[in-house]
Structure formats: structure tokens, C-alpha cells
Scaffold this active site. Structure first.
Site: not given
Length: 474
Positions: A168, A243, A277, A376
Site C-alpha cells: 500500500k 521505521e 526521516c 520533526e
């Protein structure tokens, strides 16, 4: 979509649009799946599992190698698709595709190395052994920022281990996923072994999470969503690898090669417009070299070219959507309000082809109280903090929640070892701003994830240990 070896529309004939963030133009319409389509994909993968599990490691390896060869021939076409749907410069897109091919080739070899073991028994009448077996049907949920590498990093070890997989991809980037699946189809992969579902996450992932036939979930995305998936997995006790978010520090000591450190920060922070990331989120510079570093760093950032990723010379493309732009604006405004000094940038880029471009930004006088020091940003904003001692640098670099990647530049090997030991992160680059490689494990600690991708460790995530004790052996 691609289910049970065939390209198909959604059951309810729904469609969705794929938009180029650099131009706001429609690229293509695709099928939009829901829970009904997801159930079909699960059924196809479940049916394919017994046969795929019995294939030899050499056979599974051959499919991965053939797919890698096809994608290598299609690099230019795939790179243009990738850049059009998510915006990164074409040169970065080609680099990502190269990494994706590396994962296919690496796990083609690792397929042959899923070794079991013989255990010395405590009785002469017994033989003890451990077999490695595929976990079963896998569902992979992948992000938009590295749509090629994140798919191959999950699909390759799953197939190598003997697991069918349902992919997906992010709704923003389905076209590159389609191209990858097309390559597997051309390579002759048996039907049902690889399935592709395109559409909104909630109905699709909801069905995948509910299904007891799906034995493992592999997810790359935000910590917030990862936590929800972990909660949902409890009902069927799925194996998980996650992750998740990061907040990478980049420490520059006074003994470092400043020019190399500047280039390292630029490569880490501004790759993919900061939408990575493991990209640098906080730059810690020793007080004694602050002025020199800031001058050189700001000058280098001013050289970066903003534009459509398909245009030659582009270094920084657009952010993925309006929400990403808004978050960057909020972080910059908060930093300025709390005493930060904008050395360069700090605003949306003018004269661009869409409203999703943001000027690469350098903020001096950064403080730990700023949002940018804990959240972030996922954009091209580089806050520069200062520190005095090595101990202070490590303590401040260790984030309370995140632990994905961290960086350090120094010429002192003793200091490098101390910092390496002190940093609480799953990935550490010492004088290396881009440590990711197919043969090494990738993943974080704390709320940055569970498990590893890449390396031999990545293969273990798709295998189960079966202990066998055989008695009455004389």
C-alpha cells in the site's frame, strides 16, 4: 491496482488524482481501492503462500535479479515519474532508484543465506535443530518521500524469505509503485505473490490489520500512525517492523574539517527538501567555531537552486503539500519569536510554478525551547545551536523520544568513539552524512521504530524460528 497477477480497477470503480506538487497539475488518475479490494488482495496472497514458500532460494533470487535488471533499464523513465509525483530533483530520484535496485540485488543473494542451525543436544538420543521459515503474508505500508527505495527495501526481503506481500503506497506517489510492480510482472513473478493496493489508508490498512491471514506489517511513516498500527496489531498478534519519525542531531566539533562539515550538513539537511526521516534537524556547533561555520554554511546554502525537479540544476524541489508548507512556516515563526536569527531564507520562494516551494533557511541562535528543537520539521530549515563541551553536546543531542539517526564530524578518533557510544540512535554517521546502504541495518530506537530494514538483519524480520527436537535417534 495489481491483484493476483492482473491489473484491475477498484471494485467500486472509484478513482483518485495524482498531482505534481511542483506545478499543481494533474498527472494521472488511478484506481482507488477500499476494504473490498484489500480483502481480495489478502485472499490472493494467502492462496499464493504455500507455493511461494516451497520455491527454492535460487528461484526466488532469480525473480529479484530479473526485476533489478528491468528497473535498471528503466531508470530514466522511472526517475521522471518519481520526480513528477513527489518533486525531488531528478538527480536525487536516480540515486534513490539506484538504492532500490541495490536492495533487490542484495536480498537476491541473502535469499540463499537464510541458514538454520544444529544445536548440540543434552542427550545422545536426540537431534536438535532450528529451521528458518517465512512468517506468511506481509502487508507493507510505504511513504511518499522515498517511494521507490522504501518499496524495494520491504518487498525484496519479504520475497527472498518466501513471503507473499501486499503493498500500500502513499496516496501521493502511486505511479512509481505501479512501475515497480510492472517490473516484477515482466520478470514472471507468480500471481498473488505481489499485490498492489492504491487509495486512502484508512479502509485499506484497516482491512489488512483486521485480517488474521496477514501475519506481518511493515510500515514506514510517522510515529503517531505507527503507534496506532501497533495497537491495532494486538488483536491478531501480528509481527511488526516500524521505521518511524526521527529528529537527527548533527554535531560539529572544533577539531572537525569545517568545509567538509558544511558540505555534510547541506547534503543531509537539504536532500529531498528536508523531507527525509534521517535528515539533520538540529545542528550543534562548538562555540569556538560558530562564526566561521555560520559564515561558510550560509554562503553554501545561498548557492542552492530552487525549482522544478525535472529542470537541470535544481537542488531543492517543492514540499509535498500545503500542510508541509504550513508546518515549516509555523516552525520558523516560532523560532524567530523565541530569539532565532534568520541568516537566510525564512519565507516561501517567489517566482515558482506552485505555492509549495520554500526557500532553504538557516536560523542562528537556536534554542532548546523552540518547536524546531523537539518536533520533526520535515522541510528545508536548518537551526544552528551552540555547545561548549563534548558532554553537553551528547546530552543535548539525545532526544527524549526519537532515536533514528545522528551525525558527528570530528578528526579525533577517541572523541568519535565516545560520542558513538553516548548517542542513543540506531544509525550514526561519523564524518558521513549519508550512511544508508543496502548491506547495513536501518532503523531506530525509542519511538523511532521497531526492527531493522536492510542488511542481513532485514531478512530476519520476515522469518520465524522453528525449533525441532527429534528423539529416539540411535
Amino acid at each position: 491496482m495489481y491483484i493476483n497477477g492482473s491489473w484491475t480497477d477498484a471494485e467500486k470503480k472509484q478513482t483518485m488524482e495524482v498531482i505534481n506538487p511542483a506545478t499543481n497539475e494533474l498527472i494521472q488518475e488511478t484506481a482507488k481501492a477500499d476494504e473490498t479490494d484489500a480483502a481480495k488482495a489478502v485472499a490472493a496472497a494467502s492462496t499464493a503462500f504455500p507455493g511461494w514458500k516451497k520455491t527454492t532460494a535460487k528461484e526466488r533470487s532469480s525473480f529479484l535479479l530479473r526485476t533489478a535488471a528491468i528497473l535498471r533499464e528503466q531508470t530514466e523513465e522511472l526517475a521522471e515519474i518519481l520526480t513528477a509525483e513527489m518533486g525531488k530533483p531528478l538527480k536525487e530520484a536516480k540515486g534513490e532508484i539506484g538504492l532500490g535496485i541495490d536492495y533487490l540485488e542484495w536480498y537476491a543473494e541473502e535469499a540463499k543465506r537464510a541458514y538454520g542451525e544444529i544445536i548440540p543436544a543434552s542427550s545422545s538420543s536426540k537431534r536438535l535443530m532450528v529451521l528458518k521459515e517465512p512468517v506468511g503474508v506481509v502487508a507493507a505500508v510505504t511513504p511518499w518521500n522515498f517511494p521507490v527505495a522504501m518499496i524495494t527495501r520491504k518487498v525484496a526481503p519479504a520475497l527472498a524469505a518466501g513471503c507473499p506481500i501486499i503493498v500500500k503506497p502513499a496516496s501521493a506517489t502511486p505511479l512509481s509503485a505501479m512501475k515497480i510492480v510492472e517490473a516484477f510482472d515482466k520478470a514472471g513473478l507468480p500471481k498473488g505473490v505481489l499485490n498492489l493496493l492504491i487509495g486512502s489508508a484508512s479502509p485499506i490498512v484497516g482491512e489488512l490489520m483486521r485480517s488474521p491471514e496477514v501475519r506481518k506489517i511493515t510500515f514506514t511513516g510517522s510515529t503517531e500512525v505507527g503507534k496506532k498500527l501497533i495497537e491495532q496489531s494486538a488483536a491478531t498478534v501480528k509481527k511488526m517492523s516500524m521505521e518511524l519519525g526521527g529528529h537527527a542531531p548533527f554535531i560539529v566539533f572544533e577539531d572537525a574539517d569545517i568545509d567538509a562539515a558544511v558540505e555534510g550538513v547541506v547534503n543531509s539537511k537539504f536532500r529531498n527538501a528536508g523531507q527525509t526521516c534521517i535528515c539533520t534537524n538540529r545542528i550543534y556547533v562548538q562555540k569556538s567555531i560558530e562564526k566561521t561555520f555560520l559564515e561558510k554554511f550560509t554562503a553554501r546554502v545561498k548557492e542552492l537552486q530552487i525549482g522544478n525537479g525535472l529542470e537541470d540544476g535544481t537542488d531543492i524541489g517543492p514540499l509535498i503539500d500545503e500542510g508541509a508548507v504550513k508546518k515549516v512556516q509555523e516552525h520558523v515563526a516560532d523560532a524567530v519569536q523565541k530569539g532565532g536569527t534568520v541568516m537566510y531564507g525564512g519565507e516561501q520562494a517567489s517566482g515558482c510554478t506552485s505555492d509549495k516551494f520554500y526557500t532553504p533557511t538557516v536560523i542562528a541562535d537556536a534554542k532548546d525551547s523552540m518547536l524546531i528543537s523537539t518536533e520533526e520539521t520535515f522541510g528545508p530549515v536548518a537551526p544552528v545551536f551552540t555547545f561548549t563541551t563534548e558532554k553537553e553536546a551528547v546530552e543535548r543531542a539525545n532526544h527524549s523520544d526519537y532515536g533514528l539517526a545522528a551525525y558527528c564530524f570530528t578528526k579525533d578518533i577517541g572523541r568519535a568513539n565516545r560520542v558513538m557510544d553516548g548517542l542513543e540512535y540506531g544509525i550514526i554517521g561519523i564524518n558521513d552524512p549519508i550512511p544508508t546502504t543496502a548491506q547495513a541495518p536501518f532503523g531506530g530506537v525509542k519511538e523511532s521504530g521497531i526492527g531493522r530494514e536492510g542488511g542481513r538483519q532485514g531478512m530476519e524480520e520476515y522469518l520465524e524460528d522453528k525449533f525441532v527436537s527429534i528423539g529416539n535417534i540411535e
